[in-house]
Motif scaffolding. Sequence first.
Motif, PDB file in Angstrom:
ATOM      1  N   PRO A 174       0.811  -1.225   0.000  1.00  0.00           N
ATOM      2  CA  PRO A 174       0.000   0.000   0.000  1.00  0.00           C
ATOM      3  C   PRO A 174       0.841   1.270   0.000  1.00  0.00           C
ATOM      4  N   ASN A 175       0.331   2.292  -0.675  1.00  0.00           N
ATOM      5  CA  ASN A 175       0.926   3.629  -0.675  1.00  0.00           C
ATOM      6  C   ASN A 175       2.325   3.665  -1.282  1.00  0.00           C
ATOM      7  N   THR A 176       2.604   2.755  -2.218  1.00  0.00           N
ATOM      8  CA  THR A 176       3.860   2.782  -2.957  1.00  0.00           C
ATOM      9  C   THR A 176       3.555   2.841  -4.452  1.00  0.00           C
ATOM     10  N   PHE A 177       4.608   3.007  -5.245  1.00  0.00           N
ATOM     11  CA  PHE A 177       4.464   3.073  -6.701  1.00  0.00           C
ATOM     12  C   PHE A 177       5.030   1.788  -7.303  1.00  0.00           C
ATOM     13  N   ALA A 178       4.145   1.025  -7.927  1.00  0.00           N
ATOM     14  CA  ALA A 178       4.482  -0.321  -8.368  1.00  0.00           C
ATOM     15  C   ALA A 178       5.539  -0.354  -9.461  1.00  0.00           C
ATOM     16  N   GLN A 179       5.639   0.695 -10.273  1.00  0.00           N
ATOM     17  CA  GLN A 179       6.562   0.687 -11.403  1.00  0.00           C
ATOM     18  C   GLN A 179       7.800   1.561 -11.169  1.00  0.00           C
ATOM     19  N   LEU A 180       7.988   2.035  -9.964  1.00  0.00           N
ATOM     20  CA  LEU A 180       9.181   2.818  -9.638  1.00  0.00           C
ATOM     21  C   LEU A 180      10.257   1.916  -9.061  1.00  0.00           C
ATOM     22  N   ASN A 181      11.512   2.184  -9.424  1.00  0.00           N
ATOM     23  CA  ASN A 181      12.633   1.513  -8.787  1.00  0.00           C
ATOM     24  C   ASN A 181      12.915   2.157  -7.433  1.00  0.00           C
ATOM     25  N   TYR A 182      13.540   1.401  -6.548  1.00  0.00           N
ATOM     26  CA  TYR A 182      13.927   1.959  -5.262  1.00  0.00           C
ATOM     27  C   TYR A 182      14.877   3.140  -5.475  1.00  0.00           C
ATOM     28  N   TYR A 183      14.641   4.229  -4.782  1.00  0.00           N
ATOM     29  CA  TYR A 183      15.479   5.431  -4.823  1.00  0.00           C
ATOM     30  C   TYR A 183      15.502   6.091  -6.209  1.00  0.00           C
ATOM     31  N   GLU A 184      14.532   5.780  -7.046  1.00  0.00           N
ATOM     32  CA  GLU A 184      14.508   6.415  -8.365  1.00  0.00           C
ATOM     33  C   GLU A 184      14.214   7.905  -8.254  1.00  0.00           C
ATOM     34  N   PHE A 185      13.321   8.274  -7.353  1.00  0.00           N
ATOM     35  CA  PHE A 185      12.994   9.680  -7.123  1.00  0.00           C
ATOM     36  C   PHE A 185      13.243  10.033  -5.663  1.00  0.00           C
ATOM     37  N   VAL A 186      14.000  11.117  -5.449  1.00  0.00           N
ATOM     38  CA  VAL A 186      14.289  11.654  -4.124  1.00  0.00           C
ATOM     39  C   VAL A 186      13.925  13.131  -4.148  1.00  0.00           C
ATOM     40  N   ALA A 187      13.327  13.639  -3.075  1.00  0.00           N
ATOM     41  CA  ALA A 187      12.828  15.011  -3.126  1.00  0.00           C
ATOM     42  C   ALA A 187      12.965  15.724  -1.785  1.00  0.00           C
ATOM     43  N   ASP A 188      13.331  17.017  -1.849  1.00  0.00           N
ATOM     44  CA  ASP A 188      13.262  17.878  -0.660  1.00  0.00           C
ATOM     45  C   ASP A 188      11.803  18.197  -0.350  1.00  0.00           C
ATOM     46  N   THR A 189      11.067  18.536  -1.419  1.00  0.00           N
ATOM     47  CA  THR A 189       9.650  18.869  -1.303  1.00  0.00           C
ATOM     48  C   THR A 189       8.876  17.949  -2.234  1.00  0.00           C
ATOM     49  N   TYR A 190       7.800  17.346  -1.743  1.00  0.00           N
ATOM     50  CA  TYR A 190       7.103  16.360  -2.563  1.00  0.00           C
ATOM     51  C   TYR A 190       5.623  16.323  -2.225  1.00  0.00           C
TER      52      TYR A 190
END
Length: 201
Positions: A78-94
């Motif tokens: 739950p509450n994850t993105f199924a097609q994203l790799n781990y650490y693919e997106f990192v953000a200060d503000t999101y």
Amino acid sequence: MSMEPWLRPLFLKYTRGIEGLFNADFNYNKLQFMFYKPILLGSWGKTLLNFEAGKNFDTVPLALQNIIPGNQSYGIVPNTFAQLNYYEFVADTYSTLHIEHHFNGKILSYIPLIKKLKLREVAFIRGAYGSLSDASKNINVDNLKYSAPDQQVYYEYGFGIENIGFGNIRIFRVDFNWRGNYLDRPDVSKFGIKAGFQFGF
């Protein structure tokens, strides 16, 4: 009974890091907001909304940064993105938004052979947007180049089949996921199937 943060109707969290306190290495301030709302639509089922937003007000390394949660496992998380790799997106503000609609068999009940199986359909779409400062990119000195979904909103979508099982034990669910954009990035998965157990009370 306590609930996970992503299941609480409203959740606000402030984190203050003080350098030197409990062996902390950085001074930082982090704010996170989460909102969960089920919307009942009568015979058409229910829609589940999960919204989250957060901000790091200081420059911090990856271990303290906001990671847009990817899911490279075969299971539904739950509450994850199924097609994203781990650490693919990192953000200060999101900010992220998960919309999931459970039709409770409204569509499949019109198919005679499928109707007997008592399967139920789910449709969903997920999105994430954020930014990462140059200072935060530079503080991580390894060879990985971190980036945020700041060109456009990252999104993925799909559908699932739930209520799979026998008799009164129908706790299995299968999801079919498609990645909507950022398709030119290396080692991305455009389509995936996840499965898991789902309990309702």
